[in-house]
Design a protein around this motif. Structure first.
Motif, short mmCIF file in Angstrom:
data_model
loop_
_atom_site.label_atom_id
_atom_site.label_comp_id
_atom_site.label_asym_id
_atom_site.label_seq_id
_atom_site.Cartn_x
_atom_site.Cartn_y
_atom_site.Cartn_z
N ILE A 256 -32.63 -23.17 -48.77
CA ILE A 256 -33.56 -24.10 -47.87
C ILE A 256 -33.28 -23.98 -46.30
O ILE A 256 -34.07 -24.06 -45.34
CB ILE A 256 -34.07 -25.60 -48.17
N LEU A 257 -31.83 -24.06 -46.06
CA LEU A 257 -31.26 -23.98 -44.85
C LEU A 257 -31.08 -22.54 -44.38
O LEU A 257 -30.75 -22.62 -43.27
CB LEU A 257 -29.80 -24.72 -44.81
N MET A 258 -31.43 -21.65 -44.96
CA MET A 258 -31.51 -20.39 -44.57
C MET A 258 -32.70 -19.93 -43.85
O MET A 258 -33.79 -20.29 -44.25
CB MET A 258 -31.08 -19.32 -45.59
N SER A 259 -32.53 -19.30 -42.68
CA SER A 259 -33.87 -18.49 -42.00
C SER A 259 -34.26 -17.26 -42.62
O SER A 259 -33.54 -16.66 -43.69
CB SER A 259 -33.70 -18.06 -40.57
N ILE B 173 -32.06 -34.45 -59.65
CA ILE B 173 -31.42 -33.26 -59.14
C ILE B 173 -31.27 -33.35 -57.50
O ILE B 173 -30.46 -32.75 -56.85
CB ILE B 173 -32.01 -32.07 -59.46
N ASP B 174 -32.40 -34.04 -56.85
CA ASP B 174 -32.29 -33.99 -55.58
C ASP B 174 -32.38 -35.58 -55.31
O ASP B 174 -32.53 -36.37 -56.12
CB ASP B 174 -33.74 -33.47 -55.04
N ASP B 175 -32.07 -35.82 -53.82
CA ASP B 175 -32.11 -37.17 -53.40
C ASP B 175 -33.44 -38.01 -53.56
O ASP B 175 -33.37 -39.26 -53.45
CB ASP B 175 -31.56 -37.39 -52.05
N PHE B 176 -34.46 -37.22 -53.63
CA PHE B 176 -35.78 -37.70 -53.43
C PHE B 176 -36.26 -38.45 -55.00
O PHE B 176 -37.16 -38.97 -54.85
CB PHE B 176 -36.63 -36.71 -53.13
N LEU C 161 -27.45 -31.91 -44.42
CA LEU C 161 -28.51 -31.06 -43.60
C LEU C 161 -29.54 -30.78 -44.61
O LEU C 161 -30.57 -30.65 -44.23
CB LEU C 161 -27.59 -30.00 -43.30
N ARG C 162 -29.32 -30.56 -45.85
CA ARG C 162 -30.42 -30.15 -46.96
C ARG C 162 -31.34 -31.51 -46.97
O ARG C 162 -32.66 -31.19 -47.02
CB ARG C 162 -29.62 -29.80 -48.22
N ALA C 163 -30.75 -32.71 -47.03
CA ALA C 163 -31.72 -33.69 -47.06
C ALA C 163 -32.40 -33.95 -45.84
O ALA C 163 -33.73 -34.27 -45.92
CB ALA C 163 -30.92 -34.89 -47.48
N ASP C 164 -32.10 -33.73 -44.72
CA ASP C 164 -32.65 -33.75 -43.36
C ASP C 164 -33.82 -32.96 -43.42
O ASP C 164 -34.86 -33.05 -42.92
CB ASP C 164 -31.78 -33.63 -42.27
N LYS C 165 -33.44 -31.50 -43.97
CA LYS C 165 -34.42 -30.57 -43.71
C LYS C 165 -35.70 -31.04 -44.74
O LYS C 165 -36.79 -30.76 -44.45
CB LYS C 165 -33.90 -29.15 -44.40
N LEU C 166 -35.24 -31.22 -45.88
CA LEU C 166 -36.32 -31.76 -46.90
C LEU C 166 -37.18 -33.07 -46.21
O LEU C 166 -38.32 -33.14 -46.65
CB LEU C 166 -35.86 -32.03 -48.13
N ARG C 167 -36.45 -33.97 -45.76
CA ARG C 167 -37.08 -35.11 -45.13
C ARG C 167 -37.89 -34.98 -44.01
O ARG C 167 -39.26 -35.37 -43.88
CB ARG C 167 -36.08 -35.97 -44.78
N ALA C 168 -37.61 -33.99 -43.41
CA ALA C 168 -38.66 -33.50 -42.18
C ALA C 168 -39.84 -32.78 -42.63
O ALA C 168 -40.62 -32.97 -42.01
CB ALA C 168 -37.87 -32.53 -41.31
N ALA C 169 -39.49 -32.00 -43.97
CA ALA C 169 -40.59 -31.21 -44.37
C ALA C 169 -41.75 -32.23 -45.26
O ALA C 169 -42.98 -32.30 -44.97
CB ALA C 169 -40.25 -30.13 -45.42
N SER C 170 -40.92 -33.24 -45.81
CA SER C 170 -41.79 -34.64 -46.29
C SER C 170 -42.32 -34.95 -45.33
O SER C 170 -43.86 -35.52 -45.50
CB SER C 170 -40.86 -35.27 -47.06
#
Length: 1748
Positions: free
Chosen positions: A703-706, A1682-1685, A753-762
């Motif tokens: 998810i962190l990759m472009s 599996i995820d923080d969410f 970073l992964r959680a921030d990216k997922l949080r921003a998407a959420s």
């Protein structure tokens, strides 16, 4: 990224806490470098300013993300430090109820103080063969790893179990040994593994005792070596013991007990065999009642003693030796009660009449007076003499206690030696696994010599552990090409040197013990002089003058000097030794001989290579002290461990109160520091503790990759490029060959970073969704407001202008508007109606034309396809024919060459024999003349037959011509009927159109409806005409097909060459012609009946139409009607004056006519089909007659050729007249000889012809089977091609959808390639079958030629006699062995399945049984039955792993069993038999006993078959059902720590998938179906396999915490749906296999369902009915987000579920027994195959069997 930058808002840290050791707090403000305060908030909401030293900047340790909490391996944590380890263990132990956790190479085991169901045999089998890390941490996983490394590397292994007293060391060691005994059964019959396990109860009885910390504490160290042979089976064992706590024999602290054996013996004192021991309850003996309480709650000493005796017997210790042991133990108890009185200040005495002394002397068989004297006196040896000196009371009591301790120590060593003798083995030891159960680091309020030795041993073990850890780290870094940097660690070598080096603590202690006047004070003074202020590890306590302090690796320990010298000397006075040496009890006398007893066989005959040189004794005197003995044994142990691969188990005691699943952080952290776990964590944290494979990293942080990063094909390169952007500091990670190494904290940063990216998407998703909801709500409110405003404004306007004039005007306007709008709407409606009708008319015309064109195109396409396919078939046939002709020509040329050679040889021989045969020719002239006469007769007969054939042929031609005329007449009648129907419809149409033009002008709606219906009728009429044309075409096609079928039948009869049927069939066939004539007459009658029916229907139709017209025109009178009608209309009236105008009547009439025409059409079609069928039959009969005539012509031609040949030979006879006179004497002998040969040749030719006829029938039957199989294979081929195309389309779609994901495409390509390969295999099989068909056809032709040749050699055609067989095979007694060998032992199932009936062997065997029964030969029947049963047993035993062989013989065994039932003569089995089968029942013998034996054999074969299928399927289940991601993108990998799962190394390509399981199941199903196995039996096998799949998957789910997630539940549910689809595809729904997956399905549902409210609790308890309470709680405890969410499961929810399930009472078993077998039943299914029609193939090589 710098560590200080991670101290940002919302992150959590650990701060010290006096109660819980560490406390969690959340950062409320970002930390800035240089700040002296860190702003925190505790979990209870308290604000805190945590002080920071700005110089040192020692920040509190960071807390790991919640997703990493509760991991199986502590090294998977991003932040490795003490609070993280402590918290992770607490979460696993308290919340998840998991007692095992990995810490790198260490297994941490926490004592739950509760029996938990995770140690059964099913658990052992679940861990067997698994890689370490694949399953949840367990002692069985460590044992399996040791066993696997031993087998793979041929290197000795050791398992080191250590911990405090009460931590569970003994139980862990016991379970490890039990694992080895279970997975490695010994090859001998001695059950060595049982003896190894039996040694544990004995050693626990004599070496374990109750302490304040543990009810079953081991008071000695034990190292057990389990020996294995080269097949890695247990062959023996050896045990070594260390430092038995002898002082416990004479002293116990409060609430403690002596060794268990004493209390067990006292509890059994009332048994008759122990009366002479004169024992009493334990409270009466001073050596066992010092602790106060002699009973342990929940422990029965009496039953334990019975178990101890059983284990003594199992180890081979006889009753006498056991009784000697019990005597010694009872003697020790009585010795403790011997009273010693003081006599003055320096003397003591013992009464000679002391009861206990008397019993002690009797039991040990020593003299009472000498014992009484020895207890109170001692010998003092001087340089010149020996002096006997009395002892004081205290000295005498000490001497008595020392005697008791020595006796028990020697007894303990003797028992261990006997155990080792019982576990000895013969032969060479290949490898061994050692299990070390040794005390952990100990520190008490008062520490003495025992604690000093224990901690010394732990120092040595810790040093060995550190070296091993560094070696593993170095190997890992070198393997991955990571630069190796030296890591600092706390080396404990100085502490070891302080204890064991020259002039160390032990050596100074031994020196002081050698001095007669040596004291603890002098020894302590020497220590202080040597080490105080000189060695930092040695200190002097402030408050005590008789103690010293040593700084061990784990903690500071203060040792009290009192008792050190006495315990180290371990002295026993010589006076007492002399008394005991004189004992008549051999066991006791042997204890005190000159040779020192071995403490558990110190030599042990072990050949090891030490990693470093061992420690050598300094002098002989040191060997006599306890310290020197312990040091030597410890060095031997270290040499052994260094020569093995160690595995570490650290047992932890969670609390001191023995409470279940209670966690005391202070006690746990103290033990973690002491056992080296935290040191391991600290060492790992200094390097690169977090290690991820490239595939894991790619899957987790994709998810962190472009999109630019994902464009690369190499995932390894993608990971490298992404890490350069994410982590700027390159020193924070290293790239290895297969893994990425991270510094501490970097994984947590990536998770952030992964959680921030997922949080921003959420947030983005939530923002847009909330915007849409609010906008929808706003628009709704806006519309409501507008409506309200509209009504308000209207009301206001009405109030302003409301008066009478406005009301009147508005009312008028409304009326005007109403009429105007009505006018506009009606006009608009008329226009729309007219346009609609016009559009409909054009549309229907266009549709009709399009349909007509389509039908025309289809018809033309069919014609083209027909011709193209015919051309392709002809081309293929011609190519094959050319190929076959070429082969035939080449073969015939070779044959002709061979024949020419043979003919030349025969001619040479004939020239030599001509002289001898001349006389024979002259004698044969008369015979030839007779033959000519017979030939003339045959010619006349032939002419008669030809005339008959011509007559029959003429008759058949006449009948055929009559049939053709009749068919033509029927066709003409059909055409007439069609013309009449067309004329009638045309007349009706004209009448309707003329009347409707005049009388329906004012009724537009009715006119329009009539027109539409009229159009419908026209279209129906046209379709009917087209159908009639199609019928005519079909008749033509049928005629063409009839011609083709005639050609095919002719070709078929030419191939099969049916030349041997009687001419009597001609009469039977001729009888068919009158029947056909009768049928034609019946058809003519039917056609007349149909015409009558048509007339009746017309009359009925007219009457109905008249009634309808009366109803329609009922309101009009006759005169009015005549006025309205025109003169033309009046002419249309019928005789009754009724009008043909009723629309409904017309409609019903047309419907009746359509139905009638349709039924008439169907009748015509049926009649045409019957006529064509009859014609086909007649054509077949005519062709058959023609073939018969042709055959007769051929035979006549052969006879003519034979006559011409004989005539030519007669021309040679005059040349040899001169030689006839010379050979006349030999004429008579030669004639007799020739006549005998002719007779023999005739008999042989008859036999040959019979055999050839049978072979021809058999080959024809096989050819039909092959054609059927060929057709089936062609169908399967087409289906497979369709599937391949479908899969290829899906593959292309998946490639378009997931261009970046190569894993899915690779798998789809592989599956497509597999299917194409299977398709190619099927095509190859088809080609092989076609070749076999050609081969069989060639064989048929060659056989027919051989028959012709044989007939020609005989000079005439032998008539074929049709034999009637009885369904029996004659088998002679001497052929029984060959029958079993050829039909059972040497038979290949694959050839049988391909070429013939799969159950043919069973039918042949039963036919042989019928023959023996018919002959009433009991001995032969018994011998044959036993032989065939033994043969089936032998073939299944020799091929016990061959699935196809077992399936084949299971099918044949069941079929043979059904035959025995079907032909047994019992009524219940004869219901479905034919009369012929009932006549073939057994007559003389009842084989019910053999049926039972055969049924048992079939059950055994079935069990073997199931076992083979399970063995093949079992390795696929866990990877396919659990690990493989059937739903791509659902799962997300997590870090797994040092114990990497094996599946993580597989990258994208999994070894097995759910498709592998389905393919294997399909292979099993197809093979069983090919073997003609009963359907119910196949269903039972499928049910068993599905039970195995569900059970193994569920068991692994219980034992794998990483699999218990919501997403994994979705994967499992998807895989279950695939299995259900397979059942539906194979029509196996009724097998109840789906029900066996119900527990797994409920477990998958449990992982996905909500687990929050009380309603969820109730729903779980109701729906999870197939799972036990223990299993439900286990899944809930193991549930892992599996995820923080995802939210973690609250422990309170689990407790609610557990209380709700307590009322179930469904047992406490966790693992389901995967070896459970459902009961198999063999349903009775009678065979429709007639026994008399069964042919024996030549491939069976059973020519010695004769059909009866």
């Amino acid at each position: 990224m710098a560590v200080a930058e991670l101290y940002t808002k919302y992150n959590s840290v650990w701060i010290p806490d006096p109660d819980e050791v560490w406390q969690s707090a959340e950062i409320t403000k970002d930390y800035k470098k240089g700040s002296d305060v860190l702003f925190l908030q505790l979990e209870d909401g308290t604000e805190l300013e945590y002080p920071i030293d700005p110089v040192k900047t020692q920040l509190p340790p960071l807390r790991n993300p919640d997703i990493l909490v509760g991991e199986n391996d502590l090294t998977a944590l991003s932040y490795l430090h003490e609070p993280a380890v402590l918290h992770n263990l607490k979460v696993r132990f308290v919340d998840s109820k998991l007692i095992y956790t990995y810490c790198g190479i260490i297994l941490v085991a926490i004592n739950p103080y509760k029996e938990i169901p995770i140690y059964g045999d099913a658990i052992i089998h679940a861990y067997s063969g698994q890689n370490m890390g694949d399953m949840d941490p367990h002692i069985f996983a460590v044992a399996e790893e040791a066993y696997k490394q031993m087998a793979r590397k041929n290197r000795n292994q050791s398992i080191i179990v250590s911990g405090e007293s009460g931590a569970g060391k003994t139980v862990s060691a016991r379970y490890a040994m039990r694992y080895f005994a279970t997975v490695s059964k010994s090859s001998s019959k001695a059950c060595v593994e049982d003896k190894v396990l039996a040694s544990n109860p004995i050693t626990e009885a004599i070496g374990n005792a109750k302490t304040t910390r543990n009810d079953n504490s081991s008071r000695f160290g034990k190292y057990t070596e389990i020996s294995f042979n080269n097949q890695y089976r247990i062959i023996g064992a050896n045990m070594r013991t260390y430092l038995l706590e002898k002082s416990r024999v004479v002293f116990q602290a409060e609430n403690e007990r002596n060794y268990h054996i004493f209390y067990q013996l006292c509890a059994s004192a009332d048994r008759p065999e122990f009366k002479h021991l004169k024992l009493a309850p334990a409270e009466n003996f001073s050596y066992v009642n010092m602790g106060g309480n002699t009973v342990i709650d929940g422990l029965n000493d009496r039953t334990d003693f019975i178990e101890t005796q059983k284990t003594f017997s199992l180890l081979g210790l006889n009753k006498d030796f056991q009784m000697d042991i019990f005597k010694v133990l009872a003697g020790i108890l009585h010795l403790g009660n011997v009273g010693i009185k003081a006599v003055g200040d320096d003397k003591s005495s013992v009464k000679h009449d002391d009861y206990h002394l008397k019993v002690f002397s009797e039991l040990l068989e020593i003299k009472l007076e000498e014992m009484a004297h020895g207890l109170c006196h001692r010998k003092i040896a001087t340089t010149s003499d020996t002096v006997i000196k009395p002892m004081t009371k205290v000295q005498a009591i000490n001497a008595r206690d020392a005697l008791a301790k020595h006796i028990y120590a020697h007894l303990f060593s003797c028992i261990v030696d006997h155990i080792n003798e019982a576990l000895q083995f013969s032969g060479k030891k290949h490898t061994f696994i050692g299990v070390l159960d040794i005390y952990g680091f100990e520190t008490f309020d008062v520490n003495s010599f025992e604690q000093f030795c224990i901690n010394y041993a732990n120092e040595k073990l810790q040093q060995q552990f550190n070296l091993h850890v560094f070696k593993l780290e170095q190997d890992e870094y070198m393997k991955e090409d990571i630069p190796w940097a030296l890591i600092e660690f706390n080396d404990n070598q100085p502490c070891i040197d302080l204890i064991e080096a020259k002039m160390g603590i032990l050596e100074l202690l031994d020196e002081e013990c050698l001095l007669p006047q040596g004291t603890e004070e002098n020894w302590l003074q020497k220590l202080q002089n040597n080490y105080l202020n000189k060695n930092p590890l040695f200190e002097k306590p402030r408050m005590s003058s008789k103690a010293f302090i040593i700084l061990h690796f784990a903690d500071k320990v203060q040792y009290e000097c009192d008792g050190f010298l006495e315990k180290n000397r371990d002295t026993l006075y010589e006076e007492l030794i002399d008394v005991l040496k004189k004992s008549k009890l051999s066991l006791l006398a042997d204890f005190f001989q000159e040779n020192e007893p071995s403490t558990g066989s110190l030599k042990a005959n072990i050949k090891v290579r030490p990693a470093r040189p061992g420690f050598k004794s300094f002098n002989k005197q040191h060997r006599t002290t306890v310290g020197s003995k312990f040091r030597n044994s410890l060095h031997l142990l270290m040499e052994t461990l260094n020569a093995t691969t160690p595995h570490y188990v650290r047992c932890i005691k969670p609390n001191d109160l023995k409470l279940q699943f209670e966690y005391d952080s202070k006690r746990v952290v103290q033990q973690l520091r002491a056992c080296g776990v935290l040191e391991t964590i600290r060492i790992s944290a200094q390097s690169y503790p977090s290690r991820w494979t490239y595939f894991e990293f790619f899957s987790r942080y994709r998810i962190l990759m472009s999109q630019q990063d994902l464009a690369l094909d190499d995932k390894k390169q993608i990971c490298k490029e992404v890490l350069k952007h994410l982590i700027q500091d390159p020193n924070q990670y290293q790239f290895g060959k297969t893994k990425i190494f991270f510094r501490a904290g970097q994984v947590a940063y990536l998770e952030k970073l992964r959680a921030d990216k997922l949080r921003a998407a959420s947030v983005t998703i939530q923002k847009n969704l909330r915007c849409w909801i609010q906008r929808k709500k706003f628009l709704k409110m806006k519309r409501a407001a507008i409506i309200i405003q509209q009504y308000v404004r209207g009301e206001r306007a009405i109030r302003h202008v409301l008066n009478a004039a406005t009301l009147k005007q508005s009312w008028g306007a409304v009326i005007i508007q109403k009429h105007w709008r009505r006018f506009l709407v009606s006009r608009r409606y008329q226009l729309i109606l007219m346009a609609t009708i016009r559009i409909q008319s054009f549309t229907r015309g266009w549709l009709a034309r399009r349909q007509y064109k389509k039908m025309l195109q289809d018809q033309k396409a069919l014609v083209i396809q027909k011709h193209v396919r015919a051309w392709l078939v002809r081309r293929r046939y011609q190519s094959i024919r050319r190929f076959v002709l070429n082969i035939q020509l080449s073969f015939r040329v070779k044959q002709l060459h061979k024949k020419l050679d043979e003919q030349s040889k025969e001619n040479n021989g004939l020239l030599e024999r001509l002289t001898h045969l001349s006389t024979i020719h002259s004698a044969d002239l008369n015979k030839y003349q007779k033959l000519e006469e017979e030939l003339q007769k045959t010619v006349t007969q032939k002419q008669l037959i030809e005339e008959q054939v011509k007559k029959s042929k003429g008759q058949t031609e006449q009948t055929l011509s009559e049939f053709r005329k009749q068919t033509l007449s029927l066709q003409a009648q059909n055409q007439k009927l069609e013309k009449q129907h067309q004329e009638q419809t045309q007349e009706m149409k004209e009448k309707i159109t003329e009347i409707t033009r005049q009388h329906l002008s004012d009724l537009e709606r009715e006119e329009q409806q009539r027109r539409t219906l009229e159009n419908n009728f026209e279209t129906q009429k046209e379709s009917y005409e087209q159908q009639i044309k199609a019928l005519i075409d079909e008749v033509k096609h049928l005629q063409e097909d009839r011609i083709q079928l005639q050609e095919q039948v002719e070709a078929e009869y030419l191939i099969n060459d049916g030349l041997r049927k009687d001419l009597a069939q001609l009469a039977d066939e001729a009888l068919v012609i009158p029947k056909l004539k009768g049928d034609i007459a019946i058809l003519e009658m039917k056609s007349q009946d149909l015409e009558m029916c048509l007339q009746k229907q017309r009359k009925e139709m007219r009457e109905k139409v008249e009634e309808i017209t009366k109803q329609l025109l009922g309101g009009l009178e006759g005169e009015e009607l005549r006025k309205r009608l025109s003169p033309e209309d009046m002419e249309q009236l019928n005789e009754d004056g009724e009008l043909w105008l009723a629309y409904e009547g017309l409609k019903r009439a047309t419907r009746v006519m359509e139905m009638h025409i349709q039924s008439q059409k169907e009748n015509y079609e049926k009649e045409i089909e019957e006529l064509s069928f009859r014609i086909d039959q007649l054509c077949e009969e005519t062709t058959h007659l023609q073939q018969k005539v042709q055959a007769e012509n051929d035979t006549n031609e052969t006879i003519r050729q034979e006559l011409t040949r004989l005539a030519k030979e007669n021309l040679v006879i005059p040349d040899f007249k001169l030689q006839i006179l010379e050979l006349q004497k030999q004429k008579q002998d030669i004639e007799n000889h020739l006549q005998g040969q002719v007779v023999e040749m005739k008999e042989k030719m008859e036999e040959v012809t019979d055999q050839l006829h049978g072979n021809l029938k058999e080959e024809g039957f096989q050819r039909r089977l092959l054609e059927i199989q060929k057709a089936n294979c062609a169908k399967e081929n087409v289906e497979l091609l369709a599937k391949v195309r479908k899969l290829e389309n899906e593959n292309h779609q998946l490639l378009n959808w997931t261009q970046t994901d190569s894993a899915a495409s690779n798998r789809m390509k592989q599956e497509a390639s597999q299917l194409t390969l299977e398709n190619w295999d099927l095509e190859e099989r088809l080609d092989q079958k076609e070749k076999q068909i050609r081969k069989l056809q060639n064989q048929i032709k060659s056989l027919t030629k051989n028959i012709d040749r044989g007939h020609r050699a005989n000079g005439k055609v032998s008539p074929v006699v049709k034999k009637e067989f009885l369904g029996m095979l004659e088998c002679k007694a001497e052929d029984e062995e060959k029958l079993i060998k050829n039909l059972i032992l040497d038979l290949k199932p694959r050839g049988v399945v391909v070429n013939m009936i799969p159950v043919l062997p069973a039918s042949i065997l039963f036919m042989c049984i019928r023959y023996t029964d018919d002959g009433n030969d009991a001995e032969m029947l018994k011998s044959l039955m036993n032989s065939l049963l033994d043969g089936i047993k032998k073939v299944t035993k020799n091929h016990d792993e061959d699935f196809e062989m077992l399936s084949f013989w299971l099918s044949n065994s069941v079929h043979f069993l059904n035959c025995l039932k079907q032909y047994s003569g019992e009524e219940e089995f004869m219901k479905h038999n034919t009369p012929q089968q009932n006549n073939q029942c057994l007559k003389n013998f009842d084989l019910s006993e053999y049926r039972q034996i055969l049924s048992d054999l079939a059950i055994h074969i079935y069990q073997q078959l199931i076992q083979v299928m399970e063995d093949d399927l079992q390795p696929m289940i866990v990877p396919g059902m659990l690990e493989h991601e059937s739903l791509q993108g659902i799962s997300s990998m997590k870090p797994t720590g040092l114990r990497k799962r094996s599946s993580s190394y597989r990258e994208e390509v999994d070894k097995y998938t759910i498709s592998s399981i389905l393919q294997q199941l399909s292979y099993y199903f197809t093979t069983m179906c090919q073997h003609d196995m009963d359907t119910d039996l196949i269903k039972q096998a499928v049910k068993q396999l599905f039970f195995l799949i569900g059970t193994i998957t569920l068991n692994n789910l219980f034992l794998r915490k990483d699999m218990c997630s919501c997403r994994k539940g979705m994967q499992i549910r998807c895989n279950i749906s695939y299995l259900e689809e397979w059942l539906k595809e194979k029509n196996m729904q009724s097998s109840n296999a789906k029900e066996t997956l119900e527990p797994l399905s409920q477990a998958a549902w449990l992982l996905q369902v909500n687990k929050i409210t009380d309603d969820d609790v109730k729903e779980i308890c109701e729906k999870c009915s197939a799972l036990s309470a223990v299993q439900i709680v286990k899944i809930l405890n193991s549930y892992t987000p599996i995820d923080d969410f995802e939210k973690r499961l609250a422990p309170s929810f689990v407790r609610k579920v557990q209380t709700q399930l307590n009322s179930r009472g469904d047992g406490s078993t966790l693992i389901i027994d995967a070896k459970y077998r459902f009961q198999v039943t063999f349903p009775f299914s009678p065979s429709p195959q007639a026994l008399e029609t069964i042919q024996i193939p030549s491939s069976f090589k059973l020519n010695f069997l004769t059909r009866i």
